[in-house]
Design a protein around this motif. Structure first.
Motif, PDB file in Angstrom:
ATOM      1  N   GLN A   1      -1.245  -0.685  28.826  1.00  0.00           N
ATOM      2  CA  GLN A   1      -0.975  -1.278  27.532  1.00  0.00           C
ATOM      3  C   GLN A   1      -0.889  -0.181  26.487  1.00  0.00           C
ATOM      4  N   VAL A   2      -0.106  -0.453  25.466  1.00  0.00           N
ATOM      5  CA  VAL A   2       0.277   0.583  24.516  1.00  0.00           C
ATOM      6  C   VAL A   2      -0.366   0.347  23.173  1.00  0.00           C
ATOM      7  N   ARG A   3      -0.840   1.419  22.553  1.00  0.00           N
ATOM      8  CA  ARG A   3      -1.281   1.357  21.160  1.00  0.00           C
ATOM      9  C   ARG A   3      -0.087   1.712  20.293  1.00  0.00           C
ATOM     10  N   HIS A   4       0.345   0.753  19.508  1.00  0.00           N
ATOM     11  CA  HIS A   4       1.483   1.004  18.650  1.00  0.00           C
ATOM     12  C   HIS A   4       1.039   1.764  17.402  1.00  0.00           C
ATOM     13  N   ILE A   5       2.009   2.284  16.670  1.00  0.00           N
ATOM     14  CA  ILE A   5       1.724   3.196  15.566  1.00  0.00           C
ATOM     15  C   ILE A   5       2.229   2.568  14.277  1.00  0.00           C
ATOM     16  N   GLU A   6       1.301   2.249  13.397  1.00  0.00           N
ATOM     17  CA  GLU A   6       1.664   1.620  12.133  1.00  0.00           C
ATOM     18  C   GLU A   6       1.577   2.640  10.993  1.00  0.00           C
ATOM     19  N   SER A   7       2.486   2.514  10.031  1.00  0.00           N
ATOM     20  CA  SER A   7       2.464   3.401   8.871  1.00  0.00           C
ATOM     21  C   SER A   7       3.102   2.708   7.683  1.00  0.00           C
ATOM     22  N   GLY A   8       2.875   3.292   6.511  1.00  0.00           N
ATOM     23  CA  GLY A   8       3.525   2.807   5.299  1.00  0.00           C
ATOM     24  C   GLY A   8       2.612   2.116   4.308  1.00  0.00           C
ATOM     25  N   GLY A   9       1.408   1.800   4.704  1.00  0.00           N
ATOM     26  CA  GLY A   9       0.509   1.113   3.798  1.00  0.00           C
ATOM     27  C   GLY A   9      -0.029   2.035   2.719  1.00  0.00           C
ATOM     28  N   LYS A  10      -0.289   1.473   1.558  1.00  0.00           N
ATOM     29  CA  LYS A  10      -0.890   2.229   0.462  1.00  0.00           C
ATOM     30  C   LYS A  10      -1.364   1.271  -0.619  1.00  0.00           C
ATOM     31  N   LEU A  11      -1.874   1.822  -1.686  1.00  0.00           N
ATOM     32  CA  LEU A  11      -2.304   1.048  -2.844  1.00  0.00           C
ATOM     33  C   LEU A  11      -1.106   0.806  -3.766  1.00  0.00           C
ATOM     34  N   VAL A  12      -0.865  -0.471  -4.073  1.00  0.00           N
ATOM     35  CA  VAL A  12       0.234  -0.823  -4.972  1.00  0.00           C
ATOM     36  C   VAL A  12      -0.251  -1.845  -5.988  1.00  0.00           C
ATOM     37  N   GLN A  13       0.593  -2.094  -6.981  1.00  0.00           N
ATOM     38  CA  GLN A  13       0.269  -3.084  -8.014  1.00  0.00           C
ATOM     39  C   GLN A  13       0.901  -4.425  -7.664  1.00  0.00           C
ATOM     40  N   VAL A  14       0.371  -5.470  -8.240  1.00  0.00           N
ATOM     41  CA  VAL A  14       0.931  -6.803  -8.035  1.00  0.00           C
ATOM     42  C   VAL A  14       2.423  -6.804  -8.367  1.00  0.00           C
TER      43      VAL A  14
END
Length: 123
Positions: A1-14
């Motif tokens: 089974q594979v661990r996928h790689i997530e990216s792109g998250g950060k702190l943003v405003q409403v």
């Protein structure tokens, strides 16, 4: 089974936008359907969006429909989650994983998870 790689998250405003990316360490995803899931402390992991390899089948949770869009790169090497009009309740760690249908819902098909990517919506 594979661990996928997530990216792109950060702190943003409403009201701002983000695009999350899910990749695989293999040549392509090994399953025909991929999903984005999110989790906040003390809550169960929620299925946010799902897409199949051809892109002609998608699913969105009621909480994100009309604001989020899931897509692929066409080569089944990456899955994206375009998040528009972000709200504080979208704050969570977002994960991608293989997905399977469970009645009218979609659930993770694997219990192996990557590190996820943190999305924080301030405001």
């Amino acid at each position: 089974q594979v661990r996928h790689i997530e990216s792109g998250g950060k702190l943003v405003q409403v009201g701002e936008t983000l695009r999350l990316t899910c990749g695989t360490p293999e040549r392509t995803f090994s399953w025909s359907t991929m999903g984005w899931f999110r989790q906040t402390p003390g809550k169960e992991r929620e299925t946010v969006a799902v897409i199949n390899f051809s892109g002609d089948t998608t699913y969105y949770s009621d909480s994100v429909v009309g604001r989020f869009t899931i897509s692929t790169d066409g080569a089944w090497k990456a899955v994206y989650l375009q998040m528009n009009n972000l709200k504080p309740e979208d704050t969570a760690v977002y994960y991608c994983n293989t997905a399977r249908r469970d009645g009218s819902n979609w659930r993770p098909n694997s219990d192996v998870w990557g590190q996820g990517t943190q999305v924080t919506v301030d405001g």
